[in-house]
Design an enzyme around this catalytic site. Structure first.
Site, PDB file in Angstrom:
ATOM      1  N   GLY A  66       0.272  -0.293   0.000  1.00  0.00           N
ATOM      2  CA  GLY A  66       0.000   0.000   0.000  1.00  0.00           C
ATOM      3  C   GLY A  66       1.133   1.218   0.000  1.00  0.00           C
ATOM      4  O   GLY A  66       2.099   1.498   1.070  1.00  0.00           O
ATOM      5  N   THR A  92       1.097   1.479  -2.852  1.00  0.00           N
ATOM      6  CA  THR A  92       2.286   2.012  -3.550  1.00  0.00           C
ATOM      7  C   THR A  92       1.837   3.090  -4.528  1.00  0.00           C
ATOM      8  O   THR A  92       0.740   3.032  -5.055  1.00  0.00           O
ATOM      9  CB  THR A  92       2.971   0.892  -4.354  1.00  0.00           C
ATOM     10  OG1 THR A  92       3.016  -0.262  -3.546  1.00  0.00           O
ATOM     11  CG2 THR A  92       4.361   1.276  -4.758  1.00  0.00           C
ATOM     12  N   THR A  93       2.673   4.049  -4.795  1.00  0.00           N
ATOM     13  CA  THR A  93       2.354   5.036  -5.807  1.00  0.00           C
ATOM     14  C   THR A  93       3.611   5.372  -6.597  1.00  0.00           C
ATOM     15  O   THR A  93       4.732   5.158  -6.116  1.00  0.00           O
ATOM     16  CB  THR A  93       1.719   6.300  -5.196  1.00  0.00           C
ATOM     17  OG1 THR A  93       1.144   7.107  -6.235  1.00  0.00           O
ATOM     18  CG2 THR A  93       2.743   7.131  -4.424  1.00  0.00           C
ATOM     19  N   VAL A 106       7.247   4.810  -4.473  1.00  0.00           N
ATOM     20  CA  VAL A 106       7.348   4.783  -3.012  1.00  0.00           C
ATOM     21  C   VAL A 106       6.182   4.006  -2.434  1.00  0.00           C
ATOM     22  O   VAL A 106       5.145   3.835  -3.073  1.00  0.00           O
ATOM     23  CB  VAL A 106       7.385   6.213  -2.412  1.00  0.00           C
ATOM     24  CG1 VAL A 106       8.609   6.972  -2.887  1.00  0.00           C
ATOM     25  CG2 VAL A 106       6.111   6.979  -2.742  1.00  0.00           C
ATOM     26  N   ARG A 157      -5.382   3.858 -10.769  1.00  0.00           N
ATOM     27  CA  ARG A 157      -4.871   4.401  -9.510  1.00  0.00           C
ATOM     28  C   ARG A 157      -4.877   5.928  -9.519  1.00  0.00           C
ATOM     29  O   ARG A 157      -3.932   6.573  -9.086  1.00  0.00           O
ATOM     30  CB  ARG A 157      -3.461   3.866  -9.220  1.00  0.00           C
ATOM     31  CG  ARG A 157      -3.481   2.391  -8.808  1.00  0.00           C
ATOM     32  CD  ARG A 157      -2.117   1.865  -8.405  1.00  0.00           C
ATOM     33  NE  ARG A 157      -2.278   0.521  -7.865  1.00  0.00           N
ATOM     34  CZ  ARG A 157      -1.923   0.151  -6.625  1.00  0.00           C
ATOM     35  NH1 ARG A 157      -1.353   1.001  -5.813  1.00  0.00           N
ATOM     36  NH2 ARG A 157      -2.121  -1.090  -6.225  1.00  0.00           N
TER      37      ARG A 157
END
Length: 514
Positions: free
Chosen positions: A332, A333-334, A350, A505
């Site tokens: 829990g 990524t971006t 990250v 996303r």
């Protein structure tokens, strides 16, 4: 400076664009964007997490900044973590949270390291949009509200965190104004004090206190010893294209290289995008990659010599022969990407895991749960080696094409990161699709014996995959489960840009012409 940004949130992209407008380069923009991501995407990015930045500078310098989580120097036998279930709708995923699931966070070290080496604009200027947004509030969009709903068991695990993410009506919802005044104060303080205050000063003390009070491993020595590591990227080729990605000790980039190399050798059969032959080859390759990952215990022991073994011509030929024998006739990524007109590219991914469920003292920062991630724990949750950088699937990637066009991309999505990146690379390089079409194309993923597949493929694809695999799970719609590839490109002149944010996303694009 002219440039373009793709990220997981409009505010993240806007902060990066403001850095470019202030005269900054792609790396300044990446720093500004990551700081804003910690505010606007707080359940995917956090100062309590870690990540990677792949830089390709106008001068030709190629570097990976590794600021991912580090395992503690000593296990505390009394550390506590517990299991929760996150409901994604079509699937349930188990996570382990609690302070005992927290690794040493690296993102603060990484941001300062990138800025010190490659930045050109004062950090105060880069941080101002994030500070202002944290203080004044960011309107929660539909995607962030969905993530909050999925992670409700984590956001309500401790009273201080519950107070940040709930109101009398329940968990934050679309349209809520999410203010984080304590995080704003922390960001202001870090700009003035630098990373020392986080790793050796007051924030380090609050991290240690949290772990002492609630069963975490982290001690002062763990934080004081943390360093951002600079690494040469892993380089490989697909046809005439050069590809740079994340090297060991992380395993995601190497597994991407294996998948792309196998697909390169299989393509002689003559694919077309979206056909059954292509889809079945893709699923078989992802299955083979999983087998090789397990056979070599690669994630538990990610050594350069293992990468060389996996990518050796003879080994690839053997795998291709096996794949060809099992091949059907038809069958829990971006993340943030930035390109500027000078020719600089930054791809940075990250993660905070999903967060451990506890805030660090009065900082407004949620600590990670990276030690509780099954994807990061090949020997089982809790069975980690002391004092080592965790091996991640995150794989910021840059593609250098023969005509001088360059593409920066990456994805969130746990184990789906590598399959998402592989599929977008193939859609661009094999089928000559533009960025937006390549990112929006339907995806599939193989894991634990199951092929998961989005809608949008042909009936022939579903039929052939159903014959080839015992467990085929058809999703009703696109979903963040399949990753979120945010990509930018710039041509050789430095004047023509393209970008797309993955709608799975919350993708958002911003550009500047000055």
């Amino acid at each position: 400076m002219p440039g373009i940004v793709a990220s997981g949130h409009p505010e993240t992209s806007r902060a990066s664009a403001l850095a470019l407008e202030a005269g900054g380069n792609a790396f300044d923009a990446a720093v500004a964007g990551l700081l804003m991501a910690c505010v606007a995407e707080p359940l995917l990015a956090s100062l309590g997490g870690g990540g990677f930045l792949l830089a390709e500078s106008a001068s030709g310098e190629r570097l990976v900044f590794d600021f991912f989580g580090q395992t503690p120097l000593r296990k505390d036998p009394d550390a506590r973590f517990f299991e929760i279930e996150a409901d994604f709708g079509p699937t349930i995923q188990e996570f382990h949270i609690g302070p005992g699931s927290a690794a040493v966070p690296g993102i603060v070290s990484g941001l300062f390291a990138v800025h010190a080496r490659l930045g050109s604009v004062p950090l105060r200027v880069l941080a101002e949009p994030a500070i202002r947004a944290a203080r004044d509030g960011v309107e929660v969009n539909r995607f962030q509200a969905y993530v909050a709903h999925v992670l409700t068991p984590i956001l309500t695990a401790s009273e201080p965190l519950r107070a940040v993410y709930t109101d009398p009506g329940g968990i934050v919802t679309t349209g809520s104004l999410h203010r984080q005044p304590r995080l704003a104060a922390t960001l202001e303080w870090l700009v003035e004090e630098g990373p020392e205050g986080f790793y050796r000063g007051p924030i380090a003390e609050q991290i240690v206190e949290l772990c002492a009070d609630h069963g975490g491993h982290l001690q002062p020595g763990d934080l004081a010893a943390y360093r951002t590591e600079l690494r040469a990227p892993l380089e490989f080729r697909y046809r005439d294209n050069g590809i740079l990605t994340n090297p060991v000790p992380s395993c995601g980039g190497s597994l991407i290289a294996l998948s792309v190399s196998l697909m390169d050798r299989l393509r002689a059969a003559g694919w077309q995008s979206g056909t059954a032959a292509y889809a079945c080859d893709l699923a078989r390759v992802f299955q083979t990659t999983q087998v090789e990952r397990a056979r070599t215990a690669f994630q538990a022991n990610p050594l350069p010599e293992l990468v060389a073994e996996l990518l050796a011509d003879g080994h690839l030929a053997t795998l291709v022969e096996t794949l060809s024998e099992r091949r059907l006739a038809t069958r829990g990524t971006t993340h943030l990407s930035v390109a500027d007109a000078q020719g600089n590219l930054a791809a940075t991914t990250v993660s905070n895991g999903e967060g451990c469920g506890w805030l660090i003292g009065e900082t407004g920062v949620q600590l990670n749960n990276l030690l509780g991630e099954e994807d990061l724990s090949p020997n089982g949750v809790g069975n980690w080696t002391e004092g080592r950088r965790l091996s991640s699937m995150m794989a910021p990637t840059i593609v250098d094409q023969p005509d001088g066009r360059r593409i920066a991309l990456g994805s969130g999505g746990s184990n789906r990161i590598r399959s998402a990146i592989v599929q977008v690379i193939l859609q661009i390089l094999e089928f000559d699709l533009d960025l937006e079409t390549a990112v929006r194309a339907p995806r599939l993923h193989f894991d634990a014996g199951r092929v998961s597949i989005e809608p949008g493929w042909s009936a022939e694809v579903y039929a052939e995959l159903g014959r080839a695999f015992d467990d085929l799970h058809r999703w009703d719609g696109t979903n963040l489960f399949f990753g979120g590839v945010h990509a930018v490109s710039v041509d050789a002149s430095g004047r023509n840009f393209d970008a797309t944010g993955d709608p799975r996303r919350g993708g958002a694009v911003a550009r500047t012409n000055t």
